[in-house]
Design a protein around this motif. Structure first.
Motif, short mmCIF file in Angstrom:
data_model
loop_
_atom_site.label_atom_id
_atom_site.label_comp_id
_atom_site.label_asym_id
_atom_site.label_seq_id
_atom_site.Cartn_x
_atom_site.Cartn_y
_atom_site.Cartn_z
N SER A 110 -70.62 123.40 62.89
CA SER A 110 -70.06 122.07 63.15
C SER A 110 -70.77 121.02 62.31
N PRO A 111 -70.07 119.92 61.96
CA PRO A 111 -70.72 118.83 61.21
C PRO A 111 -71.97 118.30 61.91
N LYS A 112 -71.97 118.28 63.22
CA LYS A 112 -73.13 117.80 63.97
C LYS A 112 -74.34 118.71 63.74
N LYS A 113 -74.10 120.01 63.81
CA LYS A 113 -75.20 120.96 63.61
C LYS A 113 -75.70 120.91 62.16
N ILE A 114 -74.78 120.81 61.22
CA ILE A 114 -75.16 120.72 59.80
C ILE A 114 -76.01 119.48 59.55
N LYS A 115 -75.59 118.37 60.15
CA LYS A 115 -76.32 117.11 59.97
C LYS A 115 -77.74 117.21 60.52
N ALA A 116 -77.95 118.04 61.52
CA ALA A 116 -79.28 118.21 62.10
C ALA A 116 -80.13 119.18 61.30
N ILE A 117 -79.50 120.26 60.80
CA ILE A 117 -80.26 121.32 60.15
C ILE A 117 -80.70 120.94 58.74
N VAL A 118 -79.79 120.35 57.95
CA VAL A 118 -80.07 120.12 56.54
C VAL A 118 -81.33 119.27 56.31
N PRO A 119 -81.47 118.11 56.96
CA PRO A 119 -82.70 117.33 56.71
C PRO A 119 -83.97 118.07 57.11
N SER A 120 -83.89 118.90 58.15
CA SER A 120 -85.11 119.60 58.60
C SER A 120 -85.56 120.64 57.59
N VAL A 121 -84.62 121.40 57.00
CA VAL A 121 -85.04 122.41 56.01
C VAL A 121 -85.44 121.74 54.69
N MET A 122 -84.80 120.63 54.37
CA MET A 122 -85.20 119.91 53.15
C MET A 122 -86.62 119.35 53.29
N LYS A 123 -86.98 118.98 54.50
CA LYS A 123 -88.35 118.50 54.74
C LYS A 123 -89.35 119.64 54.57
N ILE A 124 -88.99 120.83 55.06
CA ILE A 124 -89.89 121.98 54.94
C ILE A 124 -90.22 122.27 53.48
#
Length: 226
Positions: A110-124
């Protein structure tokens, strides 16, 4: 975690890419698989991710015997095994963040889940400030970091890095290896497939040496000796 049992793979007319190979990689390990070009390293990766199938022997990931894995099961396998390649394989007309998001979109997240996941892995991977840039606007090292972020979106238990530093200078290569070590520290099993002698020797981790499709050396804290 990963077992190859008496594994053999043949390519016509007379090439034996794997020759009765047996190896066992344990959960949480950081393992380098080394060997000359044509030694069988890439065939190991292809059989591990279901791209190729063995002619003899077995491949087991966790409790799952994937030796005869069906095409419909391969996407589920690849959510457990993240793969990073030498040439990044980023889509040039998408930003780094969009490249990472695309891996989730194709699986119906879902767009909501994508919006949450992408910034977190980019931070890693240290790309928060470069998220909205395109691949041609960032360095090779940053492109590889984006590829690593894409591989992490499903929180895979195993991360396979197939010659991830091959197109990078020594500084960027060192940064990528340090990032792989960081990911390993978080509990992910990391398999580094490489012919980079300096990187392997500096790691001082387990080294599996392959030659002519056979395991010729397995050192708990080894060096590149081929």
């Amino acid at each position: 975690m990963i077992r190859f049992i008496n594994a053999s793979k043949f390519y016509p007319p007379q090439t034996k890419a794997l020759d009765n190979l047996s190896l066992h990689i344990y959960p949480g390990e950081f393992v380098s698989i080394v060997g000359q070009s044509g030694s069988g390293k890439t065939t190991i990766v292809k059989c591990l991710i279901g791209e190729e199938k063995l002619d003899e022997g077995r491949v087991i990931v966790g409790d799952w015997d994937i030796t005869h894995i069906s095409n419909r099961e391969i996407p589920y396998l690849r959510r457990q095994i993240g793969v990073i390649f030498q040439d990044f394989k980023l889509l040039p007309k998408k930003t780094l963040a969009e490249n990472v998001a695309f891996a989730l979109q194709v699986c119906g997240k879902s767009p909501k889940k994508i919006k949450a996941i992408v910034p977190s892995v980019m931070k890693i991977v240290g790309l928060t400030e470069q998220m909205n840039r395109y691949p041609n606007e960032v360095s090779g090292g940053e492109q590889q970091r984006a590829a690593i972020a894409r591989a992490l979106v499903y929180q895979p238990k195993i991360l396979v890095a197939d010659e991830p530093t091959g197109n990078l200078d020594s500084i960027n290569a060192e940064e990528i290896v340090n990032l792989l070590l960081k990911i390993n520290d978080l509990g992910t099993t990391v398999i580094l497939v490489t012919h980079n002698r300096e990187i392997v020797n500096n790691l001082n981790r387990r080294v599996i040496s392959i030659s002519d499709g056979r395991l010729v050396n397995d050192q708990a804290r080894g060096k590149y000796i081929i």
